[in-house]
Write a protein that holds these residues in place. Structure first.
Motif, PDB file in Angstrom:
ATOM      1  N   LEU A 159       0.848  -1.184   0.000  1.00  0.00           N
ATOM      2  CA  LEU A 159       0.000   0.000   0.000  1.00  0.00           C
ATOM      3  C   LEU A 159       0.888   1.240   0.000  1.00  0.00           C
ATOM      4  CD1 LEU A 159      -2.445  -1.193   2.801  1.00  0.00           C
ATOM      5  CD2 LEU A 159      -2.854  -1.304   0.335  1.00  0.00           C
ATOM      6  N   ASN A 173      -3.236   4.712  -1.465  1.00  0.00           N
ATOM      7  CA  ASN A 173      -3.646   3.880  -2.587  1.00  0.00           C
ATOM      8  C   ASN A 173      -3.933   2.486  -2.026  1.00  0.00           C
ATOM      9  OD1 ASN A 173      -3.679   2.049  -4.780  1.00  0.00           O
ATOM     10  ND2 ASN A 173      -2.413   3.391  -6.021  1.00  0.00           N
ATOM     11  N   GLY A 226      -5.234  -0.101  -3.584  1.00  0.00           N
ATOM     12  CA  GLY A 226      -5.185  -1.189  -4.551  1.00  0.00           C
ATOM     13  C   GLY A 226      -6.519  -1.416  -5.243  1.00  0.00           C
ATOM     14  N   LYS A 227      -6.563  -2.474  -6.026  1.00  0.00           N
ATOM     15  CA  LYS A 227      -7.758  -2.768  -6.821  1.00  0.00           C
ATOM     16  C   LYS A 227      -8.738  -3.647  -6.052  1.00  0.00           C
ATOM     17  CE  LYS A 227      -5.344  -2.633 -11.278  1.00  0.00           C
ATOM     18  NZ  LYS A 227      -5.011  -3.386 -12.514  1.00  0.00           N
ATOM     19  N   ASP A 276     -11.435  -6.636  -5.724  1.00  0.00           N
ATOM     20  CA  ASP A 276     -11.522  -7.937  -6.394  1.00  0.00           C
ATOM     21  C   ASP A 276     -12.935  -8.483  -6.212  1.00  0.00           C
ATOM     22  OD1 ASP A 276     -11.221 -10.523  -7.413  1.00  0.00           O
ATOM     23  OD2 ASP A 276      -9.153 -10.671  -6.694  1.00  0.00           O
ATOM     24  N   CYS A 302     -13.754   1.985   1.052  1.00  0.00           N
ATOM     25  CA  CYS A 302     -13.227   1.673  -0.278  1.00  0.00           C
ATOM     26  C   CYS A 302     -14.110   0.645  -0.981  1.00  0.00           C
ATOM     27  CB  CYS A 302     -11.801   1.144  -0.173  1.00  0.00           C
ATOM     28  SG  CYS A 302     -10.599   2.358   0.400  1.00  0.00           S
ATOM     29  N   MET A 337     -10.803   6.821  -8.020  1.00  0.00           N
ATOM     30  CA  MET A 337     -10.159   5.679  -8.659  1.00  0.00           C
ATOM     31  C   MET A 337      -9.193   6.198  -9.710  1.00  0.00           C
ATOM     32  SD  MET A 337     -11.946   2.441 -10.648  1.00  0.00           S
ATOM     33  CE  MET A 337     -12.666   1.741  -9.158  1.00  0.00           C
ATOM     34  N   ASN A 338      -7.963   5.659  -9.714  1.00  0.00           N
ATOM     35  CA  ASN A 338      -6.999   6.102 -10.718  1.00  0.00           C
ATOM     36  C   ASN A 338      -7.208   5.345 -12.029  1.00  0.00           C
ATOM     37  OD1 ASN A 338      -5.711   3.597 -10.493  1.00  0.00           O
ATOM     38  ND2 ASN A 338      -4.061   4.360  -9.201  1.00  0.00           N
ATOM     39  N   THR A 390      -5.723   3.059 -13.484  1.00  0.00           N
ATOM     40  CA  THR A 390      -5.459   1.617 -13.476  1.00  0.00           C
ATOM     41  C   THR A 390      -6.467   0.851 -12.627  1.00  0.00           C
ATOM     42  OG1 THR A 390      -3.892   1.785 -11.627  1.00  0.00           O
ATOM     43  CG2 THR A 390      -2.997   2.030 -13.852  1.00  0.00           C
ATOM     44  N   GLU A 407      -7.189   1.414  -9.319  1.00  0.00           N
ATOM     45  CA  GLU A 407      -6.874   1.350  -7.891  1.00  0.00           C
ATOM     46  C   GLU A 407      -7.660   2.426  -7.131  1.00  0.00           C
ATOM     47  OE1 GLU A 407      -2.229  -0.102  -8.219  1.00  0.00           O
ATOM     48  OE2 GLU A 407      -2.748   1.982  -8.680  1.00  0.00           O
TER      49      GLU A 407
END
Length: 283
Positions: A103, A116, A118-119, A121, A224, A253-254, A256, A258
């Motif tokens: 992170l 950040n 992350g993504k 799932d 999130c 959200m960026n 990519t 994330e």
């Protein structure tokens, strides 16, 4: 065990005890964690955050709930640890390894911290669910005190979440229905239960029952997860303010995919846990 220094911090009222074990092992056990988490006889916290050495990051962050169980992610805690490491190192950005992966944290405007996370799932095996199912519309319904929650989104943000979109999050008897969701057979690792209602201005009101901790003032990973679920269902787009009991978090959200979470990370106090309490820890 000798007396143990600690830092008490919180993110919007989601409170933590932070221990530094980067130089020497502390020897935590579930019994000791429960004793530290006791709000009458210990220090009290929603989660215990232990800093450990890491070859791949500025530190590794171990996360334990107040009932002694482990957790895979903690967004508010990550912001608090991020602030500690940023101030300690003088860096503009730091990396924190965690059970949910690496992170990244950096300072934002007005003294806030951006992490950040992350993504998300949405694979049913990664949540995990007990059987294959459409995670965007989970076949689940629970009822308590005349309130029925149904049709959640299930996903992982490093830990499992079930997000229910409701007309009025304030009206949900979360203290009654939350435990039923948390321990439902569909979630073999238990689950964090979020109830969210969309407002006319595009913001979201959110309340969370965290597995292993109960209702908390704020849940970073739950926020999130709620943002990711709302985007997945087409309910929000772009930066969104999410209001929890403890205050607001700002989600985006960026490119990519994330999740970026921005919010406060505050010190409460520093102290030392007496050796006699640690050595006599009881569950």
């Amino acid at each position: 065990m000798n007396a143990l220094p600690f830092i008490k911090m919180h993110g919007l009222g989601n409170d933590f005890v932070v221990l530094d074990a980067r130089q020497a092992d502390i020897g935590l056990t579930p019994e000791i964690i429960r004793a530290l988490g006791d709000r009458r006889r210990g220090v009290g916290f929603d989660q215990l955050l232990t800093l450990l050495p890491s070859r791949d990051a500025d530190c590794y962050m171990r996360i334990d709930n107040s009932d002694g169980s482990g957790a895979g992610a903690c967004g508010n805690g990550t912001r608090c640890v991020g602030r500690l490491l940023l101030e300690e190192s003088g860096k503009s950005a730091v990396t924190i390894d965690s059970p949910g992966g690496l992170l990244h944290a950096e300072a934002a405007d007005s003294g806030l911290i951006t992490v950040n996370m992350g993504k998300p799932d949405f694979d049913w095996r990664m949540v995990p669910l007990a059987r294959e199912m459409d995670t965007l519309h989970v076949d689940l319904s629970v009822t308590a005190e005349g309130c029925t929650l149904s049709d959640p989104v299930a996903l992982s943000m490093g830990n499992p979440h079930a997000v229910f979109f409701v007309d009025d999050a304030e009206a949900v008897p979360l203290e009654a229905v939350g435990p039923l969701v948390e321990s439902h057979a569909l979630f073999p690792d238990r689950v964090n239960c979020s109830v969210a209602s969309l407002r006319d201005d595009g913001s979201i009101r959110l309340r969370v029952y965290e597995r292993g901790a109960g209702i908390t003032q704020a849940c970073g990973s739950g926020t999130c997860a709620t943002y990711a679920a709302a985007r997945k269902r087409g309910l929000v787009d772009g930066e969104t303010r999410i209001d929890l009991d403890g205050g607001p978090l700002f989600l985006d959200m960026n490119p990519t995919g994330e999740i970026l979470m921005t919010g406060a990370a505050a010190y409460s106090y520093r102290g030392e846990i007496a050796a006699e309490m640690l050595n006599g820890a009881t569950a």
